[in-house]
Scaffold this active site. Sequence first.
Site, short mmCIF file in Angstrom:
data_model
loop_
_atom_site.label_atom_id
_atom_site.label_comp_id
_atom_site.label_asym_id
_atom_site.label_seq_id
_atom_site.Cartn_x
_atom_site.Cartn_y
_atom_site.Cartn_z
N GLU A 103 -13.56 9.18 0.43
CA GLU A 103 -14.49 9.91 1.27
C GLU A 103 -13.80 11.17 1.81
OE1 GLU A 103 -16.55 9.14 5.67
OE2 GLU A 103 -15.17 7.68 4.79
N ASP A 211 3.20 3.36 8.68
CA ASP A 211 3.76 4.72 8.62
C ASP A 211 3.01 5.60 9.61
OD1 ASP A 211 5.35 6.83 7.82
OD2 ASP A 211 4.32 7.17 5.92
#
Length: 307
Positions: A103, A211
């Site tokens: 998306e 992360d």
Amino acid sequence: MAQTVPQFTSLAHALASLFGNAVSVVHAEKLSGGDINKAYGLTLSNGTCIFMKANAKENAAFFTAEAAGLFAIASTRTINVPRVLCCGTDPGEQAGYSFLLLEYIAPRKKNASYWETFGHELALLHKAECASFSCGKLFGFTENNFIGATAQINNPHNSWIDFFRECRLVPQFQKASQYFDNALQRKITKLLDKLDEFIVEPASPSLVHGDLWSGNVMCGGDGKAHLIDPACYCGNREIDIAMTELFGSFPSAFYDAYNESYKLESGYEMRRDMYNLYQLLNHLNLFGRTYFCPVCDIINEYVGGAT
């Protein structure tokens, strides 16, 4: 349960399957921001905009792993991530390429409660049930993935301390062995042997982004935080919070909201640098000696000057 990403053998096949046979790319805009993959905003002939990451064909595993992480976070229904469309490879010209279609999230202005909402939603992610992602044990993930361009081992363990030692620190220390003389190697051995004195088993495992620095969070059209580029696994939630403080902290409103929803356990500040040692070792292995001194500083912080 883990969700399987659709796979295609060409970009054209992927677009036809997702949007119909008549749909094609009418404009591709190269986007900045990634140092591992190429990134593009694709405008399709039906007016839809999608996001594409591309890399060498042999690096297709980067994208299947990323998709698995995005699916995992999305399954908790706690915090936004871009919707995964598919992965694939394309014969292209010469050697071809691998790709991930997502998306398209157009950056928007943060709403007034952006940081508070982000803190609350990350806490909800960390509270969410994650047993289906760790192969019947407490810590790990259904598959190995990547931290940046580095392979990240996610072999399931029932001990967080063992998982962090064997699947996080040991592989990075081994990759970086050329940087360490005998005295430092002795300190590293001591640190690994005494790891249970420096970190603790969490009350429960959490699905972590893995992360979580500012570059992996973007503001979507709803004015709220969207997580991107995950390196997911079931671990200790403190590792996500520590990463947010490694390269410049988030605003205090984020941490206040997080602790309001899911208070960090006592002593987190003393464990933070140990968790960030993993990230700094990875940077040392990826980017070189610039990160050697910060790594040594943390080793000495925990095991002192004794060898």
